[in-house]
Design an enzyme around this catalytic site. Structure first.
Site, PDB file in Angstrom:
ATOM      1  N   GLY A  48       0.716  -1.255   0.037  1.00 49.58           N
ATOM      2  CA  GLY A  48      -0.079  -0.080  -0.078  1.00 49.58           C
ATOM      3  C   GLY A  48       0.806   1.229  -0.025  1.00 49.58           C
ATOM      4  O   GLY A  48       1.851   1.187  -0.479  1.00 49.58           O
ATOM      5  N   ARG A  49       0.444   2.054   0.522  1.00 52.78           N
ATOM      6  CA  ARG A  49       1.170   3.799   0.673  1.00 52.78           C
ATOM      7  C   ARG A  49       2.514   3.489   1.379  1.00 52.78           C
ATOM      8  O   ARG A  49       3.688   3.735   1.089  1.00 52.78           O
ATOM      9  CB  ARG A  49       0.558   4.763   1.357  1.00 52.78           C
ATOM     10  CG  ARG A  49      -0.645   5.208   0.543  1.00 52.78           C
ATOM     11  CD  ARG A  49      -1.274   6.385   1.440  1.00 52.78           C
ATOM     12  NE  ARG A  49      -1.727   5.593   2.477  1.00 52.78           N
ATOM     13  CZ  ARG A  49      -2.914   5.231   3.065  1.00 52.78           C
ATOM     14  NH1 ARG A  49      -3.840   5.488   1.842  1.00 52.78           N
ATOM     15  NH2 ARG A  49      -3.147   4.779   4.075  1.00 52.78           N
ATOM     16  N   ILE A  50       2.452   2.778   2.339  1.00 48.78           N
ATOM     17  CA  ILE A  50       3.781   2.618   3.263  1.00 48.78           C
ATOM     18  C   ILE A  50       4.706   1.408   2.571  1.00 48.78           C
ATOM     19  O   ILE A  50       5.946   1.789   2.372  1.00 48.78           O
ATOM     20  CB  ILE A  50       3.660   2.236   4.765  1.00 48.78           C
ATOM     21  CG1 ILE A  50       2.566   3.127   5.622  1.00 48.78           C
ATOM     22  CG2 ILE A  50       4.672   1.660   5.499  1.00 48.78           C
ATOM     23  CD1 ILE A  50       2.113   2.663   6.912  1.00 48.78           C
ATOM     24  N   ALA A  71       7.520   3.220  14.787  1.00 40.55           N
ATOM     25  CA  ALA A  71       7.818   3.430  13.333  1.00 40.55           C
ATOM     26  C   ALA A  71       7.373   4.802  13.041  1.00 40.55           C
ATOM     27  O   ALA A  71       7.967   5.509  11.899  1.00 40.55           O
ATOM     28  CB  ALA A  71       7.184   2.273  12.566  1.00 40.55           C
ATOM     29  N   THR A 113       6.571  -4.012  10.758  1.00 43.93           N
ATOM     30  CA  THR A 113       6.202  -2.741  11.318  1.00 43.93           C
ATOM     31  C   THR A 113       4.549  -2.503  11.154  1.00 43.93           C
ATOM     32  O   THR A 113       4.143  -1.489  11.525  1.00 43.93           O
ATOM     33  CB  THR A 113       6.664  -1.336  10.832  1.00 43.93           C
ATOM     34  OG1 THR A 113       6.443  -1.689   9.214  1.00 43.93           O
ATOM     35  CG2 THR A 113       8.400  -1.672  11.034  1.00 43.93           C
ATOM     36  N   ARG A 132       1.176  -4.911  12.262  1.00 50.05           N
ATOM     37  CA  ARG A 132       0.467  -5.071  13.656  1.00 50.05           C
ATOM     38  C   ARG A 132       1.170  -6.584  14.205  1.00 50.05           C
ATOM     39  O   ARG A 132       1.065  -7.510  13.415  1.00 50.05           O
ATOM     40  CB  ARG A 132      -1.015  -5.065  13.507  1.00 50.05           C
ATOM     41  CG  ARG A 132      -1.501  -3.974  13.267  1.00 50.05           C
ATOM     42  CD  ARG A 132      -1.607  -3.110  14.738  1.00 50.05           C
ATOM     43  NE  ARG A 132      -2.471  -1.831  14.642  1.00 50.05           N
ATOM     44  CZ  ARG A 132      -1.603  -0.633  14.256  1.00 50.05           C
ATOM     45  NH1 ARG A 132      -0.321  -0.487  14.079  1.00 50.05           N
ATOM     46  NH2 ARG A 132      -2.440   0.454  14.290  1.00 50.05           N
ATOM     47  N   HIS A 153       7.331  -0.185  19.155  1.00 50.88           N
ATOM     48  CA  HIS A 153       6.116   0.392  18.076  1.00 50.88           C
ATOM     49  C   HIS A 153       6.580   1.825  18.012  1.00 50.88           C
ATOM     50  O   HIS A 153       5.656   2.912  18.236  1.00 50.88           O
ATOM     51  CB  HIS A 153       4.811   0.325  18.626  1.00 50.88           C
ATOM     52  CG  HIS A 153       3.647   0.082  17.888  1.00 50.88           C
ATOM     53  ND1 HIS A 153       2.586  -0.326  17.937  1.00 50.88           N
ATOM     54  CD2 HIS A 153       3.554   1.009  16.864  1.00 50.88           C
ATOM     55  CE1 HIS A 153       1.614  -0.174  16.979  1.00 50.88           C
ATOM     56  NE2 HIS A 153       2.586   0.614  15.938  1.00 50.88           N
ATOM     57  N   GLU A 198       0.806  -6.834  22.606  1.00 56.14           N
ATOM     58  CA  GLU A 198       1.598  -5.675  22.931  1.00 56.14           C
ATOM     59  C   GLU A 198       0.843  -4.842  24.193  1.00 56.14           C
ATOM     60  O   GLU A 198      -0.129  -4.844  24.614  1.00 56.14           O
ATOM     61  CB  GLU A 198       1.202  -4.483  21.696  1.00 56.14           C
ATOM     62  CG  GLU A 198       2.390  -3.607  21.420  1.00 56.14           C
ATOM     63  CD  GLU A 198       2.466  -3.001  20.156  1.00 56.14           C
ATOM     64  OE1 GLU A 198       2.470  -3.828  19.147  1.00 56.14           O
ATOM     65  OE2 GLU A 198       2.028  -1.737  20.141  1.00 56.14           O
TER      66      GLU A 198
HETATM   67  C1  DGY Z   1      -0.484   3.277  13.116  1.00 53.42           C
HETATM   68  O1  DGY Z   1      -0.663   4.663  12.625  1.00 53.42           O
HETATM   69  O2  DGY Z   1      -1.186   2.375  12.807  1.00 53.42           O
HETATM   70  C2  DGY Z   1       0.867   3.068  13.908  1.00 53.42           C
HETATM   71  O3  DGY Z   1       0.985   1.667  14.208  1.00 53.42           O
HETATM   72  C3  DGY Z   1       1.168   4.231  14.788  1.00 53.42           C
HETATM   73  O4  DGY Z   1       1.534   5.231  14.409  1.00 53.42           O
END
Ligand code: DGY
Length: 322
Positions: free
Chosen positions: A158-160, A289, A238, A240, A287, A269
């Site tokens: 996706g975007r990330i 990122a 990074t 979930r 967590h 978590e």
């Molecule tokens: C999100 O935005 O979902 C990250 O895990 C926390 O910034």
């Protein structure tokens, strides 16, 4: 108009935006810990808007506690698996998230974990701090060369994921990806090859996860998928925690089924599986990122803009999809 409830103090730039709304404000008073459940339920009573974080469970119980005046929940994260979106919709409460503003920051840390685990950076740092005697040697902390034809597998482009692909392309990596955007022109221009999960797992030297947590992606990576990876491969998460079966990951790392892992998120978590803490071939982050200062300001401002729009009767900027 009821108050705006904020479950944690945000970064200074974001707090300025919060105050600019001019609403009565209730901010949870511990900046380092989420509100205990009962405190949360008490403090949302009568609220018109909530700005929540991924640490809050936003569900029918919370909506009941808030009462009928609640109009918008602005989750200050791109992920919104902590929110019962259907329950909100059934009550006419708008739910928003913060897509787009955290892509580069998250990709930086994901790629940082790719480097840290494949080149054993944190393990080498621990070695130096141990006071161990050392001298330069051809085999000291050898790891995986990313730029020598290594393959990065991006699960959920996706975007990330695309921002990670740009970084991998700059390193000269071969890139495989799953997800609908893997066949897009943008992906093609970066040299991304679309692949199904089994090919991606079998061919990648590093697998990095960027899919949302849904019932379909829960334990997407378990014992079977880890066994399908190369014994020299690394896993980076990074996204979930529950996307990975963490007990299976510990088992795989202990037995050399894969070579290493870099994790920013955990299944339970904030508690990582105790087995992870004992392993040298894993890099663990709390967590962080999206924890760039400007990014955290931008996430908070977007949450505020969503609140402002909904309370003014306008469409939200970034409603959760679906
Ligand atoms: C999100 O935005 O979902 C990250 O895990 C926390 O910034």
């Amino acid at each position: 108009m009821g108050h705006l409830y904020l479950s944690r103090e945000l970064t200074p730039g974001a707090m300025d935006a919060v105050r600019s709304l001019g609403l009565p404000l209730v901010v949870h008073d511990d900046p380092d810990r989420p509100p205990p459940r009962q405190r949360l339920l008490d403090d949302v009573r009568g609220a018109s808007a909530l700005i929540t974080l991924l640490t809050e469970r936003v569900d029918d119980e919370l909506f009941d506690a808030a009462g009928p005046g609640l109009r918008v929940v602005a989750n200050c994260a791109v992920g919104y698996d902590n929110v019962s979106v259907d329950a909100a919709r059934a009550r006419g409460i708008v739910v928003t998230n913060t897509p787009g503003v955290l892509d580069e920051s998250t990709a930086d840390v994901a790629f940082g974990l790719v480097l840290a685990t494949s080149r054993r950076l944190v393990e080498a740092d621990r070695f130096m701090r141990s006071g161990a005697e050392w001298v330069w040697g051809p085999q000291l902390f050898v790891g995986l060369d990313l730029s020598a034809g290594a393959t990065l597998g991006i699960v959920g482009l996706g975007r990330i994921g695309m921002a990670v692909a740009r970084r991998a392309a700059a390193f000269g990596m071969r890139i495989l990806a799953t997800g609908s955007r893997a066949s897009s022109a943008e992906a093609h221009a970066l040299g991304v090859q679309p692949a199904d999960l089994s090919r991606l797992l079998a061919e990648s030297d590093v697998v990095t996860l960027h899919c949302p947590l849904t019932p379909q992606t829960h334990h997407l990576i378990g014992a079977q998928q880890l066994a399908a990876m190369k014994p020299t491969a690394h896993l980076v998460n990074t996204a979930r925690g529950p996307v990975v079966d963490e007990a299976a990951l510990v088992h795989a790392l202990e037995r050399g089924v894969i070579a290493g892992a870099g994790l920013d998120v955990y299944e339970d978590e904030p508690r990582p599986h105790p087995g992870l803490l004992a392993l040298d071939n894993v890099v663990l982050l709390p967590h962080i990122a999206s924890a760039g200062r400007a990014t955290r300001d931008a996430m908070g401002k977007l949450a505020v803009d969503n609140v402002r729009a909904v309370l003014a009767g306008d469409p939200p900027l970034t409603p959760v999809p679906g």
